[in-house]
Design a protein around this motif. Structure first.
Motif, PDB file in Angstrom:
ATOM      1  N   GLY A  56      33.093  56.558  23.599  1.00 38.96           N
ATOM      2  CA  GLY A  56      32.052  57.458  23.118  1.00 38.96           C
ATOM      3  C   GLY A  56      31.171  57.862  24.290  1.00 38.96           C
ATOM      4  O   GLY A  56      30.910  57.045  25.177  1.00 38.96           O
ATOM      5  N   LEU A  57      30.724  59.119  24.304  1.00 40.32           N
ATOM      6  CA  LEU A  57      29.895  59.614  25.415  1.00 40.32           C
ATOM      7  C   LEU A  57      28.580  60.151  24.878  1.00 40.32           C
ATOM      8  O   LEU A  57      28.546  60.720  23.785  1.00 40.32           O
ATOM      9  CB  LEU A  57      30.621  60.739  26.152  1.00 40.32           C
ATOM     10  CG  LEU A  57      32.022  60.409  26.679  1.00 40.32           C
ATOM     11  CD1 LEU A  57      32.691  61.677  27.204  1.00 40.32           C
ATOM     12  CD2 LEU A  57      31.942  59.371  27.789  1.00 40.32           C
ATOM     13  N   PHE A  58      27.533  59.970  25.648  1.00 36.19           N
ATOM     14  CA  PHE A  58      26.259  60.570  25.235  1.00 36.19           C
ATOM     15  C   PHE A  58      25.461  61.063  26.433  1.00 36.19           C
ATOM     16  O   PHE A  58      25.615  60.569  27.549  1.00 36.19           O
ATOM     17  CB  PHE A  58      25.437  59.596  24.385  1.00 36.19           C
ATOM     18  CG  PHE A  58      24.882  58.404  25.114  1.00 36.19           C
ATOM     19  CD1 PHE A  58      23.611  58.434  25.681  1.00 36.19           C
ATOM     20  CD2 PHE A  58      25.604  57.224  25.214  1.00 36.19           C
ATOM     21  CE1 PHE A  58      23.085  57.329  26.340  1.00 36.19           C
ATOM     22  CE2 PHE A  58      25.084  56.104  25.872  1.00 36.19           C
ATOM     23  CZ  PHE A  58      23.829  56.167  26.435  1.00 36.19           C
ATOM     24  N   GLU A  59      24.631  62.088  26.153  1.00 36.40           N
ATOM     25  CA  GLU A  59      23.702  62.642  27.157  1.00 36.40           C
ATOM     26  C   GLU A  59      22.296  62.322  26.720  1.00 36.40           C
ATOM     27  O   GLU A  59      21.992  62.390  25.534  1.00 36.40           O
ATOM     28  CB  GLU A  59      23.826  64.164  27.195  1.00 36.40           C
ATOM     29  CG  GLU A  59      24.919  64.674  28.059  1.00 36.40           C
ATOM     30  CD  GLU A  59      24.907  66.203  28.106  1.00 36.40           C
ATOM     31  OE1 GLU A  59      25.716  66.757  28.824  1.00 36.40           O
ATOM     32  OE2 GLU A  59      24.088  66.828  27.407  1.00 36.40           O
ATOM     33  N   THR A  60      21.430  62.057  27.680  1.00 40.33           N
ATOM     34  CA  THR A  60      20.136  61.504  27.300  1.00 40.33           C
ATOM     35  C   THR A  60      18.985  62.480  27.383  1.00 40.33           C
ATOM     36  O   THR A  60      17.887  62.159  26.975  1.00 40.33           O
ATOM     37  CB  THR A  60      19.769  60.348  28.233  1.00 40.33           C
ATOM     38  OG1 THR A  60      19.385  60.913  29.475  1.00 40.33           O
ATOM     39  CG2 THR A  60      20.896  59.400  28.411  1.00 40.33           C
ATOM     40  N   ARG A 118      38.663  64.493  30.434  1.00 43.27           N
ATOM     41  CA  ARG A 118      39.331  63.529  31.322  1.00 43.27           C
ATOM     42  C   ARG A 118      39.720  62.264  30.530  1.00 43.27           C
ATOM     43  O   ARG A 118      40.818  61.730  30.685  1.00 43.27           O
ATOM     44  CB  ARG A 118      38.345  63.199  32.447  1.00 43.27           C
ATOM     45  CG  ARG A 118      38.759  62.163  33.424  1.00 43.27           C
ATOM     46  CD  ARG A 118      39.575  62.775  34.576  1.00 43.27           C
ATOM     47  NE  ARG A 118      40.234  61.713  35.332  1.00 43.27           N
ATOM     48  CZ  ARG A 118      39.608  60.965  36.216  1.00 43.27           C
ATOM     49  NH1 ARG A 118      38.341  61.180  36.499  1.00 43.27           N
ATOM     50  NH2 ARG A 118      40.251  60.007  36.855  1.00 43.27           N
ATOM     51  N   CYS A 119      38.806  61.807  29.676  1.00 37.13           N
ATOM     52  CA  CYS A 119      39.079  60.603  28.877  1.00 37.13           C
ATOM     53  C   CYS A 119      40.268  60.845  27.963  1.00 37.13           C
ATOM     54  O   CYS A 119      41.121  59.968  27.785  1.00 37.13           O
ATOM     55  CB  CYS A 119      37.859  60.226  28.031  1.00 37.13           C
ATOM     56  SG  CYS A 119      36.493  59.636  29.015  1.00 37.13           S
ATOM     57  N   GLN A 120      40.319  62.041  27.390  1.00 40.12           N
ATOM     58  CA  GLN A 120      41.441  62.331  26.493  1.00 40.12           C
ATOM     59  C   GLN A 120      42.750  62.392  27.278  1.00 40.12           C
ATOM     60  O   GLN A 120      43.770  61.893  26.815  1.00 40.12           O
ATOM     61  CB  GLN A 120      41.163  63.622  25.726  1.00 40.12           C
ATOM     62  CG  GLN A 120      40.096  63.372  24.651  1.00 40.12           C
ATOM     63  CD  GLN A 120      39.737  64.601  23.839  1.00 40.12           C
ATOM     64  OE1 GLN A 120      39.550  65.677  24.413  1.00 40.12           O
ATOM     65  NE2 GLN A 120      39.630  64.447  22.537  1.00 40.12           N
ATOM     66  N   THR A 123      40.900  57.187  22.966  1.00 38.05           N
ATOM     67  CA  THR A 123      40.578  57.794  21.678  1.00 38.05           C
ATOM     68  C   THR A 123      39.075  58.020  21.612  1.00 38.05           C
ATOM     69  O   THR A 123      38.307  57.136  21.995  1.00 38.05           O
ATOM     70  CB  THR A 123      40.950  56.813  20.537  1.00 38.05           C
ATOM     71  OG1 THR A 123      42.275  56.371  20.765  1.00 38.05           O
ATOM     72  CG2 THR A 123      40.808  57.440  19.174  1.00 38.05           C
ATOM     73  N   LEU A 124      38.679  59.183  21.108  1.00 38.65           N
ATOM     74  CA  LEU A 124      37.226  59.431  20.968  1.00 38.65           C
ATOM     75  C   LEU A 124      36.699  58.695  19.734  1.00 38.65           C
ATOM     76  O   LEU A 124      37.208  58.884  18.635  1.00 38.65           O
ATOM     77  CB  LEU A 124      36.956  60.919  20.788  1.00 38.65           C
ATOM     78  CG  LEU A 124      36.849  61.805  22.013  1.00 38.65           C
ATOM     79  CD1 LEU A 124      36.275  63.150  21.621  1.00 38.65           C
ATOM     80  CD2 LEU A 124      35.965  61.167  23.097  1.00 38.65           C
ATOM     81  N   GLY A 125      35.698  57.851  19.945  1.00 35.63           N
ATOM     82  CA  GLY A 125      35.107  57.095  18.823  1.00 35.63           C
ATOM     83  C   GLY A 125      34.100  57.935  18.072  1.00 35.63           C
ATOM     84  O   GLY A 125      33.839  57.711  16.895  1.00 35.63           O
ATOM     85  N   PHE A 126      33.476  58.866  18.767  1.00 37.24           N
ATOM     86  CA  PHE A 126      32.569  59.828  18.136  1.00 37.24           C
ATOM     87  C   PHE A 126      32.473  61.046  19.047  1.00 37.24           C
ATOM     88  O   PHE A 126      32.755  60.946  20.250  1.00 37.24           O
ATOM     89  CB  PHE A 126      31.183  59.233  17.839  1.00 37.24           C
ATOM     90  CG  PHE A 126      30.490  58.564  19.000  1.00 37.24           C
ATOM     91  CD1 PHE A 126      29.816  59.308  19.972  1.00 37.24           C
ATOM     92  CD2 PHE A 126      30.490  57.181  19.122  1.00 37.24           C
ATOM     93  CE1 PHE A 126      29.163  58.702  21.039  1.00 37.24           C
ATOM     94  CE2 PHE A 126      29.842  56.546  20.189  1.00 37.24           C
ATOM     95  CZ  PHE A 126      29.178  57.310  21.141  1.00 37.24           C
TER      96      PHE A 126
END
Ligand code: FMN
Length: 580
Positions: A351-355, A369-371, A376-379
């Motif tokens: 999962g990725l987030f911006e702050t 890139r992760c894909q 797998t994307l968790g969210f």
């Protein structure tokens, strides 16, 4: 010097609250609020020997108070504190964490002594500002920061997130070698013996406390133990129970042994973030809370305090990864991010987030890139640019739960999982013959709301009317059902329930409004009543019991209404006990 005040056990009408005041080191005084009869903590945690809330007063050239106490001690605590110090002379209040049993008197203290500067972690300060609703002089500290009180009392702060509250710091006095730990290494044990001379009397409660509060965060316990390792510690001044001095090494070893065992057996998610940047610490805490609800462990890793081997080890061994985009203008963080991506491997969930720091590394190329790496994307990537709110905290928590559920679902379909033969046969079918009604549980707390289709509901008493509802630990609504929270139980009507059932069983994205498109009006307690409900009850949570994968939420019903006097409750018949 040991002084006690307040009514004590020996009087039959005793209030059973008292305050013990004792010098523990040069210029350092403990004010221990002894709560002899408290029998419950965190709603589901039964106490056998009461508890204490320990606060400490340090007098260098500057005067600092470390933590306060539970609000129920207001009179006794302030009476004793005034004997020790003129409140107007206090320079700092150090808040090791903001849980109400330690922070319950902060608002009262600041009302009479507004000159005090509150010292706390950034996350703690946000919680406090929401609790206190008044401007306060704030000094945010992070790991390694120091505060010199003079006369040798140089304090150092050590971040210990998740122990057992997201915002926890530990405070170490280099002058006296006392480590002030609040909940960490504490125990619920009420006694006016100041120290741990008799460990055999304490060890059962010490372990119970660890099991209930620390074990779910065993990896964070190990991280905190590593941080305090280099410090010479003469005594640990805990926030609950006796202070630890006589058997300190033994207590620490127990934490280490239990945590290592726990960390080996529980899969975990590593959450990487840049602690000092934007709102990343608040977001990462909320995501972590959501992951914990699914039974996985979490390890928070601050990019600013870690190194390449640690990142490699964690990113390799974690079942899942969460990454808060670090700032672009910190080139020293780039190798950490690339180590993480090199170590990550297919099968992991991310999962990725911006702050909202304004300079974040771009999130969408990283998602792509992760894909490509087979993660797998968790969210879906979360971008919270403005000041976080209770609603964004809930969104992050729900995203964390989604990620945790994906990991757990993958593990459940793995080759090692075999169906339980007892459940697949008679037991499962017999359980399936238990029938119930159908309900929609709704809750509203401020701007945050939740809803859940429920069938495991029963009445538990008449005077007062009691109810119990089994709520899976990873339900989104679970965090709105703590002690004292209110909700509405909507009773669905036979023949009229399908549309509502379909609606509330949808998979809602994190933070979604579960009432969009559903006619509701607020009950007097604020929670939504469904216009199509046959009846509804307004309820208040009284306590919760842990039952494996569910909480049994116990409540009293204070009011209720029936919309159609002759309507029948929707009944739920099942074939299998392994599903609702
Ligand atoms: C007929 C039926 C009855 C249910 N009863 C319960 C229940 O009593 N407790 C519970 O935790 N979940 C129950 N569920 C599951 C939740 O309603 C459902 O999974 C939930 O709305 C998903 O919400 P979440 O996003 O909060 O996890 C039931 C599901 C169905 C289909």
């Amino acid at each position: 010097m040991v002084v006690s005040s307040g009514l004590r056990l020996d009087s039959p009408q005793a209030a059973r609250l008292s305050v013990q005041v004792a010098a523990i080191a040069p210029d350092s005084t403990a004010l221990r609020c002894l709560d002899w009869d408290r029998d419950r903590f965190d709603i589901e945690f039964e106490l056998r020997n009461g508890t204490t809330y320990n606060s400490f007063l340090l007098k260098g050239e500057k005067i600092a108070l470390i933590d306060t106490a539970h609000a129920k001690f207001s009179d006794l605590y302030f009476h004793e504190l005034r004997q020790q110090v003129d409140l107007e002379q206090i320079d700092y209040l150090i808040v090791n964490h903001t849980e109400p049993d330690h922070s319950g008197l902060i608002a009262d203290l600041l009302a009479v002594a507004p000159q005090i500067t509150v010292v706390a972690s950034k996350v703690a300060m946000q919680f406090l500002q929401n609790q206190i609703h008044r401007p306060l002089a704030a000094q945010i500290v992070k790991s390694g920061d120091r505060l010199d009180l003079g006369r040798g009392h140089e304090l150092e702060f050590i971040s210990a997130p998740n122990l057992h509250w997201p915002d926890t710091i530990l405070t170490y006095d280099h002058g006296t070698q006392v480590l002030y730990t609040c909940d960490v290494l504490g125990l619920h044990y009420c006694d006016d013996t100041l120290y741990d001379e008799q460990p055999t009397r304490l060890e059962a409660d010490f372990q119970l406390y660890y099991d209930c509060l620390m074990a779910p965060n065993a990896r964070s316990v190990l991280a905190a133990l590593r941080r305090i390792e280099p410090l010479p510690i003469a005594q640990v001044a805990t926030g609950h129970g006796p202070l630890l001095r006589h058997h300190l090494a033994d207590w620490r070893d127990r934490y280490r042994t239990w945590s290592e065992a726990q960390a080996q057996t529980t899969p975990f998610v590593a959450l990487f973030y840049a602690g000092d940047y934007g709102h990343s610490d608040r977001l990462v805490q909320a995501i972590g809370q959501g992951i914990l609800k699914t039974g996985l462990a979490v390890e928070l890793v601050d990019f600013l305090e870690t190194d390449i081997p640690t990142v490699r080890e964690l990113a390799t061994s974690a079942a899942g990864l969460v990454v808060g985009m670090p700032p672009q203008d910190r080139p020293e963080l780039a190798p950490l991010l690339s180590t993480l991506l090199t170590a990550a491997h297919p099968g992991q969930t991310i999962g990725l987030f911006e702050t909202g720091g304004g300079q974040d590394e771009p999130i969408f190329p990283l998602r792509n890139r992760c894909q490509e790496l087979g993660l797998t994307l968790g969210f879906e990537p979360i971008a919270i640019k403005a000041e976080p709110t209770a609603a964004t905290d809930k969104l992050c928590e729900e995203a964390g739960t989604d990620l945790g559920q994906r990991i757990q679902a993958q593990a459940a379909t793995g080759p090692r999982q075999r169906p339980d033969s007892a459940l697949a046969t008679g037991l499962d079918q017999a359980l399936g013959r238990l029938s119930t009604g159908l309900y929609v549980l709704t809750a509203q707390r401020g701007e945050v709301s939740g809803a859940m289709l429920a069938s495991w509901v029963m009445q538990t008493g008449t005077q007062p009317p009691g109810l119990a509802i089994a709520v899976a630990k990873d339900r989104a609504i679970e965090s709105l059902l703590g002690w004292g929270d209110t909700f509405v139980l909507n009773v669905l009507e036979e023949g009229q329930s399908q549309r509502l059932i379909k609606h509330f069983l949808k998979r809602f994205p994190p933070g979604a409004d579960r009432f969009a498109g559903v006619a509701t009006c607020p009950a007097p307690n604020g929670s939504p009543v469904l216009a199509a409900a046959l009846a509804y009850l307004e309820c208040t949570v009284t306590h919760r019991l842990e039952a494996h994968d569910h909480w049994i939420v116990c409540a009293t019903a204070g009011a209720g209404r029936v919309a159609k006097p002759h309507g029948l409750t929707a009944v739920h018949y099942r074939n299998s006990g392994s599903h609702y």
